[in-house]
Design a protein around this motif. Structure first.
Motif, PDB file in Angstrom:
ATOM      1  N   THR A  24       0.819  -1.213   0.000  1.00 34.37           N
ATOM      2  CA  THR A  24       0.000   0.000   0.000  1.00 34.37           C
ATOM      3  C   THR A  24       0.854   1.265   0.000  1.00 34.37           C
ATOM      4  OG1 THR A  24      -0.165  -0.030   2.426  1.00 34.37           O
ATOM      5  CG2 THR A  24      -1.872  -1.184   1.184  1.00 34.37           C
ATOM      6  N   ALA A  25       1.938   1.245   0.755  1.00 30.21           N
ATOM      7  CA  ALA A  25       2.826   2.411   0.784  1.00 30.21           C
ATOM      8  C   ALA A  25       3.466   2.640  -0.577  1.00 30.21           C
ATOM      9  CB  ALA A  25       3.903   2.229   1.854  1.00 30.21           C
ATOM     10  N   GLN A  26       3.810   1.549  -1.250  1.00 31.49           N
ATOM     11  CA  GLN A  26       4.427   1.665  -2.571  1.00 31.49           C
ATOM     12  C   GLN A  26       3.449   2.240  -3.586  1.00 31.49           C
ATOM     13  OE1 GLN A  26       7.573   1.056  -2.781  1.00 31.49           O
ATOM     14  NE2 GLN A  26       7.905   1.326  -4.977  1.00 31.49           N
ATOM     15  N   LEU A  27       2.197   1.812  -3.529  1.00 37.90           N
ATOM     16  CA  LEU A  27       1.187   2.351  -4.442  1.00 37.90           C
ATOM     17  C   LEU A  27       0.941   3.836  -4.173  1.00 37.90           C
ATOM     18  CD1 LEU A  27      -1.408  -0.565  -4.595  1.00 37.90           C
ATOM     19  CD2 LEU A  27      -0.022   0.311  -6.479  1.00 37.90           C
ATOM     20  N   ARG A  28       0.939   4.216  -2.907  1.00 34.91           N
ATOM     21  CA  ARG A  28       0.750   5.627  -2.588  1.00 34.91           C
ATOM     22  C   ARG A  28       1.904   6.473  -3.120  1.00 34.91           C
ATOM     23  NH1 ARG A  28      -1.234   3.599   2.456  1.00 34.91           N
ATOM     24  NH2 ARG A  28       0.837   3.862   3.388  1.00 34.91           N
ATOM     25  N   GLN A  29       3.119   5.947  -3.033  1.00 33.34           N
ATOM     26  CA  GLN A  29       4.289   6.701  -3.464  1.00 33.34           C
ATOM     27  C   GLN A  29       4.424   6.764  -4.981  1.00 33.34           C
ATOM     28  OE1 GLN A  29       6.637   8.502  -1.724  1.00 33.34           O
ATOM     29  NE2 GLN A  29       5.216   8.240  -0.036  1.00 33.34           N
ATOM     30  N   THR A  30       3.829   5.842  -5.704  1.00 36.88           N
ATOM     31  CA  THR A  30       3.996   5.792  -7.161  1.00 36.88           C
ATOM     32  C   THR A  30       2.722   6.196  -7.900  1.00 36.88           C
ATOM     33  OG1 THR A  30       3.507   3.419  -7.087  1.00 36.88           O
ATOM     34  CG2 THR A  30       5.824   4.068  -7.107  1.00 36.88           C
ATOM     35  N   LEU A  31       1.683   5.380  -7.769  1.00 35.76           N
ATOM     36  CA  LEU A  31       0.491   5.574  -8.582  1.00 35.76           C
ATOM     37  C   LEU A  31      -0.381   6.723  -8.101  1.00 35.76           C
ATOM     38  CD1 LEU A  31      -0.942   4.443 -11.038  1.00 35.76           C
ATOM     39  CD2 LEU A  31      -2.136   2.832  -9.543  1.00 35.76           C
ATOM     40  N   TRP A  32      -0.615   6.804  -6.785  1.00 36.46           N
ATOM     41  CA  TRP A  32      -1.597   7.768  -6.290  1.00 36.46           C
ATOM     42  C   TRP A  32      -1.035   9.156  -6.028  1.00 36.46           C
ATOM     43  CZ3 TRP A  32      -4.831   4.985  -8.196  1.00 36.46           C
ATOM     44  CH2 TRP A  32      -5.089   3.658  -7.835  1.00 36.46           C
ATOM     45  N   ARG A  33       0.267   9.321  -6.041  1.00 34.05           N
ATOM     46  CA  ARG A  33       0.822  10.652  -5.809  1.00 34.05           C
ATOM     47  C   ARG A  33       0.809  11.505  -7.078  1.00 34.05           C
ATOM     48  NH1 ARG A  33       7.079  10.362  -4.336  1.00 34.05           N
ATOM     49  NH2 ARG A  33       6.639  12.576  -4.056  1.00 34.05           N
ATOM     50  N   GLN A  34       0.524  10.895  -8.226  1.00 33.84           N
ATOM     51  CA  GLN A  34       0.462  11.645  -9.472  1.00 33.84           C
ATOM     52  C   GLN A  34      -0.741  12.587  -9.455  1.00 33.84           C
ATOM     53  OE1 GLN A  34       0.982   9.236 -13.029  1.00 33.84           O
ATOM     54  NE2 GLN A  34       1.838   7.574 -11.816  1.00 33.84           N
ATOM     55  N   GLU A  35      -0.534  13.789  -9.925  1.00 34.14           N
ATOM     56  CA  GLU A  35      -1.585  14.807  -9.869  1.00 34.14           C
ATOM     57  C   GLU A  35      -2.458  14.745 -11.128  1.00 34.14           C
ATOM     58  OE1 GLU A  35       0.156  18.575  -9.128  1.00 34.14           O
ATOM     59  OE2 GLU A  35       0.938  18.014  -7.153  1.00 34.14           O
ATOM     60  N   ARG A  36      -3.227  13.688 -11.226  1.00 37.94           N
ATOM     61  CA  ARG A  36      -4.204  13.562 -12.302  1.00 37.94           C
ATOM     62  C   ARG A  36      -5.359  12.711 -11.786  1.00 37.94           C
ATOM     63  NH1 ARG A  36      -0.866   9.616 -16.485  1.00 37.94           N
ATOM     64  NH2 ARG A  36      -0.552   7.869 -15.051  1.00 37.94           N
ATOM     65  N   PRO A  37      -6.571  12.993 -12.226  1.00 34.96           N
ATOM     66  CA  PRO A  37      -7.727  12.209 -11.775  1.00 34.96           C
ATOM     67  C   PRO A  37      -7.600  10.751 -12.211  1.00 34.96           C
ATOM     68  CG  PRO A  37      -8.408  14.240 -12.859  1.00 34.96           C
ATOM     69  CD  PRO A  37      -6.950  14.090 -13.118  1.00 34.96           C
ATOM     70  N   ALA A  38      -8.079   9.863 -11.390  1.00 36.78           N
ATOM     71  CA  ALA A  38      -8.084   8.439 -11.708  1.00 36.78           C
ATOM     72  C   ALA A  38      -9.460   7.867 -11.411  1.00 36.78           C
ATOM     73  CB  ALA A  38      -7.017   7.699 -10.902  1.00 36.78           C
ATOM     74  N   ILE A  39      -9.996   7.116 -12.365  1.00 42.38           N
ATOM     75  CA  ILE A  39     -11.285   6.458 -12.195  1.00 42.38           C
ATOM     76  C   ILE A  39     -11.031   4.956 -12.136  1.00 42.38           C
ATOM     77  CG2 ILE A  39     -13.555   6.046 -13.222  1.00 42.38           C
ATOM     78  CD1 ILE A  39     -13.185   8.746 -14.688  1.00 42.38           C
ATOM     79  N   LEU A  40     -11.390   4.329 -11.017  1.00 40.03           N
ATOM     80  CA  LEU A  40     -11.191   2.895 -10.833  1.00 40.03           C
ATOM     81  C   LEU A  40     -12.546   2.209 -10.944  1.00 40.03           C
ATOM     82  CD1 LEU A  40      -8.814   3.071  -7.736  1.00 40.03           C
ATOM     83  CD2 LEU A  40      -8.250   3.290 -10.142  1.00 40.03           C
ATOM     84  N   THR A  41     -12.628   1.226 -11.814  1.00 37.03           N
ATOM     85  CA  THR A  41     -13.918   0.602 -12.036  1.00 37.03           C
ATOM     86  C   THR A  41     -13.779  -0.900 -12.179  1.00 37.03           C
ATOM     87  OG1 THR A  41     -15.811   0.505 -13.557  1.00 37.03           O
ATOM     88  CG2 THR A  41     -13.696   1.043 -14.513  1.00 37.03           C
ATOM     89  N   SER A  42     -14.754  -1.621 -11.642  1.00 33.74           N
ATOM     90  CA  SER A  42     -14.799  -3.073 -11.757  1.00 33.74           C
ATOM     91  C   SER A  42     -16.135  -3.542 -11.214  1.00 33.74           C
ATOM     92  CB  SER A  42     -13.656  -3.729 -10.973  1.00 33.74           C
ATOM     93  OG  SER A  42     -13.797  -5.134 -10.970  1.00 33.74           O
ATOM     94  N   ALA A  43     -16.537  -4.748 -11.594  1.00 26.10           N
ATOM     95  CA  ALA A  43     -17.790  -5.297 -11.082  1.00 26.10           C
ATOM     96  C   ALA A  43     -17.646  -5.845  -9.673  1.00 26.10           C
ATOM     97  CB  ALA A  43     -18.290  -6.393 -12.020  1.00 26.10           C
ATOM     98  N   THR A  44     -16.402  -5.944  -9.161  1.00 30.59           N
ATOM     99  CA  THR A  44     -16.190  -6.605  -7.862  1.00 30.59           C
ATOM    100  C   THR A  44     -15.332  -5.770  -6.919  1.00 30.59           C
ATOM    101  OG1 THR A  44     -14.333  -7.823  -8.848  1.00 30.59           O
ATOM    102  CG2 THR A  44     -16.471  -8.930  -8.809  1.00 30.59           C
ATOM    103  N   LEU A  45     -15.430  -4.459  -6.980  1.00 29.32           N
ATOM    104  CA  LEU A  45     -14.655  -3.616  -6.064  1.00 29.32           C
ATOM    105  C   LEU A  45     -15.273  -3.553  -4.675  1.00 29.32           C
ATOM    106  CD1 LEU A  45     -13.499  -0.446  -8.028  1.00 29.32           C
ATOM    107  CD2 LEU A  45     -12.244  -2.525  -7.532  1.00 29.32           C
ATOM    108  N   ALA A  46     -16.589  -3.651  -4.605  1.00 28.58           N
ATOM    109  CA  ALA A  46     -17.287  -3.436  -3.330  1.00 28.58           C
ATOM    110  C   ALA A  46     -17.968  -4.710  -2.856  1.00 28.58           C
ATOM    111  CB  ALA A  46     -18.315  -2.320  -3.477  1.00 28.58           C
TER     112      ALA A  46
END
Length: 383
Positions: free
Chosen positions: A310-332
């Motif tokens: 989780t820390a690695q994802l925060r430091q790489t993918l989520w720190r980028q300053e652009r909107p991200a839409i995550l979608t799937s039939a089984t997220l929730a």
């Protein structure tokens, strides 16, 4: 965050600053369907069709192993007598002279594919390389969006996080479909491996550039390690291999110091990769977990992965300053996204908004459950 494709919910926001999107997809068979059937109506609903007058609709991006290397293809064809080869496999190999994507070459054998694909470390230097021309075209800014799989998306974030040249161009937004697979892919992408084949490939490259003494020094110092890696893991602990890493680590350090400026770019990158990996496995790292797996040839592969994904994802993918839409039939689970957010490092991110939508599929009318009229006995099942 739930539902099959939910970017239409943000259409007003997207239309204000639309440049182009990066869409990350888990399964390649859906790429073309998305490209020609899903996205054009979506753009029409945003009244953005005018942008496509001077821009192509989209580009499909894959990893290097999916594309043909012109230099390796020429070498492979020069080694073969096509009259003695299976005619379908031969025709598939010849077809690569006119197409870059090897997935489009029906009947191409796995053996040929491995020998003509773009290598992990590319240094052919050909002026008319089709693969390089394709990358330049993708970076030209003429595409409205680019589609890639999760692996390529994460490889791009790793490059950006480490200060290396990005793989994908900058985009105004990111759409990740099948996002429930993102943690699994991230574990693979943040993994570091070392197999006997990696060391032997470097030795072969050094010999090919006539640095015979360096090749022999590395071969001698790595003999004990290579003997161990050539055998299956057989439940041996990682420490069983760690003691044999000291000698090749010293040799690689000396080779790098003496030959770094004399090697071709491809061999220099391979040397840097093997040297840093051997040092990591020998010296260890407090934020990584080390273990072994069986490699593709039945031997042992040394592996290391991030202990806190989780820390690695925060430091790489989520720190980028652009909107991200995550979608799937089984997220929730129902309408609760907590588990997914915990796995991806988004649990405490205040920027996250959630939306759950029921599937439009009519299960009652379109699903049937079949039961055998005479089910097998329990004894027969056991046997």
């Amino acid at each position: 965050m739930a539902g099959y494709f939910s970017c239409s919910a943000t259409s007003r926001r997207l239309s204000a600053w639309f440049e182009f999107l990066i869409v990350s997809w888990r399964r390649r068979p859906f790429f073309s369907f998305f490209l020609f059937h899903i996205f054009p109506p979506f753009l029409s609903s945003l009244r953005l069709v005018s942008l496509s007058v001077n821009m192509a609709m989209g580009a499909l991006r894959k990893g290097k192993s999916h594309y043909v290397c012109d230099a390796r293809l020429e070498q492979r064809l020069g080694q073969l007598d096509l009259q003695k080869k299976n005619w379908k496999a031969g025709a598939a190999l010849l077809s690569l002279q006119g197409q870059l994507d090897m997935d489009e070459a029906a009947h191409l054998s796995h053996y040929d594919r491995e020998r003509v694909c773009v290598p992990r470390i590319c240094g052919c230097g050909q002026e008319n390389c089709r693969y390089r021309a394709f990358l330049e075209d993708c970076d030209s800014g003429r595409y409205l969006f680019q589609i890639c799989n999760h692996n390529l998306l994460l490889a791009d974030t790793i490059h950006r996080g480490s200060g290396r040249k990005p793989i994908l161009p900058d985009a105004c937004a990111l759409i990740v479909d099948e996002a429930h697979k993102l943690p699994e892919t991230a574990r693979q992408m943040f993994e570091v491996t070392l197999a006997a084949e990696d060391i032997r490939a470097l030795i072969h490259s050094l010999r090919g550039e006539r640095f015979l003494l360096a090749a022999e020094v590395l071969n001698d110092s790595a003999k004990a390690l290579l003997r161990k890696l050539d055998r299956p893991p057989a439940d041996r602990p990682f420490a069983h291999y760690k003691t044999s890493l000291a000698a090749p680590e010293r040799s690689l350090t000396v080779i790098d110091r003496q030959l770094h400026g004399l090697l071709t770019p491809a061999t220099r990158r391979r040397l840097n990769s093997v040297s840093s990996t051997v040092s990591l496995f020998h010296q260890g790292h407090p934020d990584m977990v080390f273990y072994t797996e069986e490699d593709a040839h039945g031997g042992t592969m040394l592996c290391a992965t991030i202990s806190d994904l989780t820390a690695q994802l925060r430091q790489t993918l989520w720190r980028q300053e652009r909107p991200a839409i995550l979608t799937s039939a089984t997220l929730a689970v129902g309408e609760d996204f907590r588990r997914f957010k915990e796995e991806t490092g988004l649990l405490t991110d205040s920027r996250v908004t959630e939306s759950a939508a029921l599937s439009p599929f009519d299960y009652q009318r379109n699903c049937l459950l079949y039961l055998p009229k005479f089910p097998p006995s329990q004894k027969a099942v056991t046997n």
